[in-house]
Motif scaffolding. Structure first.
Motif, short mmCIF file in Angstrom:
data_model
loop_
_atom_site.label_atom_id
_atom_site.label_comp_id
_atom_site.label_asym_id
_atom_site.label_seq_id
_atom_site.Cartn_x
_atom_site.Cartn_y
_atom_site.Cartn_z
N LEU A 1 -6.17 1.93 9.85
CA LEU A 1 -6.71 1.17 8.51
C LEU A 1 -6.76 2.90 7.64
O LEU A 1 -7.31 2.36 6.55
N THR A 2 -7.42 3.32 8.40
CA THR A 2 -7.85 4.77 7.47
C THR A 2 -6.93 6.50 7.80
O THR A 2 -6.32 6.30 9.15
N ALA A 3 -6.32 6.73 6.68
CA ALA A 3 -6.15 8.41 7.22
C ALA A 3 -7.45 9.47 6.62
O ALA A 3 -7.78 9.25 5.37
N PHE B 1 0.53 -1.17 0.22
CA PHE B 1 0.13 0.17 0.13
C PHE B 1 1.03 1.60 -0.08
O PHE B 1 0.23 2.10 -0.43
N GLN B 2 2.22 1.00 0.42
CA GLN B 2 2.98 2.26 0.53
C GLN B 2 3.32 3.06 -0.63
O GLN B 2 3.22 4.21 -0.56
N PRO B 3 3.31 2.75 -2.15
CA PRO B 3 3.49 3.49 -2.95
C PRO B 3 1.69 4.49 -2.80
O PRO B 3 2.31 5.97 -3.50
N VAL B 4 0.43 3.97 -3.27
CA VAL B 4 -0.69 4.88 -2.57
C VAL B 4 -0.52 5.85 -1.63
O VAL B 4 -0.99 7.28 -1.79
N PHE B 5 0.20 5.51 -0.23
CA PHE B 5 0.37 6.32 0.40
C PHE B 5 0.84 7.28 0.42
O PHE B 5 0.95 8.53 1.15
N VAL B 6 2.37 7.23 -0.52
CA VAL B 6 3.52 8.23 -0.79
C VAL B 6 2.51 9.15 -1.56
O VAL B 6 2.37 10.36 -1.17
N GLN B 7 1.64 8.84 -2.31
CA GLN B 7 0.42 9.81 -2.92
C GLN B 7 -0.01 10.84 -2.36
O GLN B 7 -0.34 11.93 -2.12
N PHE B 8 -0.43 10.01 -1.28
CA PHE B 8 -1.96 10.42 -0.40
C PHE B 8 -0.75 11.77 0.40
O PHE B 8 -1.07 13.02 0.69
N TRP B 9 0.40 11.36 0.82
CA TRP B 9 1.11 12.41 1.68
C TRP B 9 1.20 13.05 1.05
O TRP B 9 1.75 14.40 1.03
N GLU B 10 1.84 13.27 -0.69
CA GLU B 10 1.75 14.27 -1.20
C GLU B 10 0.78 15.46 -1.30
O GLU B 10 0.80 17.18 -1.06
N LYS B 11 -0.45 14.64 -0.95
CA LYS B 11 -1.66 15.93 -1.00
C LYS B 11 -1.33 16.82 0.30
O LYS B 11 -1.87 17.64 0.52
N ARG C 1 -5.90 -5.53 2.24
CA ARG C 1 -4.75 -4.10 2.36
C ARG C 1 -3.65 -3.48 1.34
O ARG C 1 -2.87 -3.06 1.08
N VAL C 2 -4.89 -3.22 0.00
CA VAL C 2 -4.76 -2.30 -0.66
C VAL C 2 -5.35 -1.17 -0.60
O VAL C 2 -6.55 -1.42 -0.23
N GLY C 3 -4.34 -0.35 -0.74
CA GLY C 3 -4.77 1.23 -0.46
C GLY C 3 -5.56 1.88 -1.62
O GLY C 3 -5.00 1.28 -2.99
N SER C 4 -6.18 2.24 -1.20
CA SER C 4 -7.34 3.70 -1.85
C SER C 4 -6.87 5.16 -2.00
O SER C 4 -7.22 5.56 -0.50
N ILE C 5 -7.33 5.89 -2.37
CA ILE C 5 -7.34 7.39 -1.67
C ILE C 5 -9.32 8.09 -2.85
O ILE C 5 -8.98 7.23 -3.68
N ILE C 6 -9.95 8.50 -1.37
CA ILE C 6 -10.91 8.18 -2.00
C ILE C 6 -11.47 10.22 -1.99
O ILE C 6 -11.05 10.95 -0.59
#
Length: 134
Positions: free
Chosen positions: A87-89, A3-13, A106-111
């Protein structure tokens, strides 16, 4: 799949919202089972000499522990808590609410949803008025 690549995108936001002055707050929530650690709240603060930092408040059943970090340090501190126990940020900005979520596999997504907050954090507003950037 990590899930880390998706969390990296989230952290950029997260970083963009701080730089743009739209950041209201960030919360790690929704634990797996009954855990000692209940939430982590991330708030911007100005330390001595107007040095920007993020305050991480970890709320446990019996105590609360606060620590201060740069944006990059905060990412490194928070990442291990994803998937265990959180499970959520949730990122709240004045433009929209952005949720990083892990599903059962445990697959990350951004909503993205409509914003909850009408104004940015007081510290972010103070930084804008003083012309302080990160």
């Amino acid at each position: 799949m990590s899930f880390q690549p998706v969390f990296v995108q989230f952290w950029e936001k997260v970083k963009e919202s701080i730089e743009n002055g739209t950041y209201a707050k960030l919360t790690l929530a929704k634990t797996i089972g009954d855990t000692e650690l209940k939430n982590i709240y991330v708030r911007p603060v100005l330390l001595e000499n107007d040095v920007f930092s993020l305050s991480l408040s970890a709320k446990y059943k019996t105590e609360e522990i606060e620590s201060f970090h740069t944006i990059d340090e905060a990412f490194l501190v928070l990442t291990p808590y994803l998937n265990n126990p959180f499970l959520t940020a949730l990122l709240f900005t004045t433009e929209n609410d952005i949720t990083f979520k892990l599903n059962k596999k445990r697959v990350g997504s951004i909503i993205e949803q409509a914003p909850t907050f009408k104004s940015a954090s007081d510290v972010i507003l103070e930084m804008k008025s003083k012309g302080i950037s990160i």
